[in-house]
Design a protein around this motif. Structure first.
Motif, short mmCIF file in Angstrom:
data_model
loop_
_atom_site.label_atom_id
_atom_site.label_comp_id
_atom_site.label_asym_id
_atom_site.label_seq_id
_atom_site.Cartn_x
_atom_site.Cartn_y
_atom_site.Cartn_z
N SER A 57 41.38 49.60 37.66
CA SER A 57 40.85 49.60 36.30
C SER A 57 40.33 51.00 35.96
CB SER A 57 39.69 48.60 36.18
OG SER A 57 39.04 48.78 34.95
N ALA B 225 34.85 42.46 32.45
CA ALA B 225 35.85 42.05 33.44
C ALA B 225 35.86 40.53 33.60
CB ALA B 225 35.55 42.72 34.78
N THR C 45 36.04 37.71 36.12
CA THR C 45 35.66 37.75 37.53
C THR C 45 35.65 36.40 38.23
OG1 THR C 45 33.33 37.61 36.92
CG2 THR C 45 34.27 39.83 37.20
N ARG D 160 36.40 46.61 41.91
CA ARG D 160 36.21 47.74 41.00
C ARG D 160 35.53 48.90 41.71
NH1 ARG D 160 36.94 47.17 35.79
NH2 ARG D 160 35.41 48.82 35.45
N GLU E 175 34.38 42.16 41.94
CA GLU E 175 35.76 41.71 42.13
C GLU E 175 36.29 41.20 40.80
OE1 GLU E 175 35.66 38.94 45.38
OE2 GLU E 175 35.81 40.56 46.84
N GLN E 176 37.40 41.78 40.36
CA GLN E 176 37.99 41.47 39.06
C GLN E 176 39.36 40.84 39.27
OE1 GLN E 176 38.12 44.83 36.41
NE2 GLN E 176 38.98 43.65 34.73
N THR F 210 43.20 39.98 38.55
CA THR F 210 44.36 40.69 38.01
C THR F 210 45.50 39.71 37.76
OG1 THR F 210 45.30 41.13 40.20
CG2 THR F 210 43.80 42.79 39.30
N PRO G 43 44.27 44.42 35.82
CA PRO G 43 42.98 43.76 35.62
C PRO G 43 42.90 43.02 34.28
CG PRO G 43 42.68 46.00 36.40
CD PRO G 43 44.13 45.86 36.04
N TYR H 219 40.47 41.16 31.22
CA TYR H 219 39.20 41.39 30.53
C TYR H 219 38.99 40.38 29.41
CZ TYR H 219 39.93 46.10 32.43
OH TYR H 219 40.18 47.17 33.25
#
Length: 160
Positions: free
Chosen positions: A80, A92, A94, A114, A120-121, A123, A128, A130
């Motif tokens: 990201s 994000a 998460t 990140r 932790e995000q 994907t 990623p 959002y």
């Protein structure tokens, strides 16, 4: 002699009460984190991504509450570049455990850590995901096309 028996009895009673109360405190300390963790796990496990539809944008991916998920075209696979004010406006996604809707493969979803904050995000296909701060209710898609770099995610998404 009675004096010593009385003293011994009181001392034994105090010792017994102290031992019982320490055991209770230790059990409480051990039990609380386990119950907190199981509550979090249950909440996360029950989360499901969903596919919603809006007339102007078509079908799109949303979280379990119906909040739209977006990707940022400036991001790279597994990384990201949205941080600072960007991350304030585009928080994000998460979640740790979730089911995916029909038309999506669970294997296309992953997690990155990140670099800016260690969070932790989630994907999708390495990019990623959002939220948009201006989406306030289930089904809002006001972030679609913002700056010509923010877009909704669906099963046909090809990343630019």
């Amino acid at each position: 002699m009675k004096k010593y028996a009385y003293f011994f009895s009181v001392f034994f009673l105090i010792f017994l009460l102290a031992a019982c109360s320490n055991g209770t405190k230790e059990a409480t300390k051990e039990d609380n984190p386990k119950s907190d963790t199981s509550t979090i796990d249950k909440r996360s496990t029950n989360a499901s991504l969903q596919l919603l539809e809006e007339e102007k944008v078509g079908k799109y991916l949303a979280d379990s509450k119906g909040m739209t998920l977006y990707y940022f075209t400036k991001d790279q696979i597994g990384k990201s570049v949205c941080s600072g004010d960007c991350l304030v406006n585009w928080p994000a996604f998460t979640a740790s455990h979730f089911d995916v809707p029909e038309g999506f493969n669970k294997s296309d979803f992953g997690i990155i850590k990140r670099e800016d904050n260690g969070v932790e995000q989630v994907t999708y296909k390495g990019y990623p995901l959002y939220y948009w701060i201006k989406d306030k209710a289930k089904g809002d898609v006001t972030g679609q096309g913002v700056g010509d770099v923010w877009f909704i995610v669906n099963a046909e998404t090809t990343f630019k």
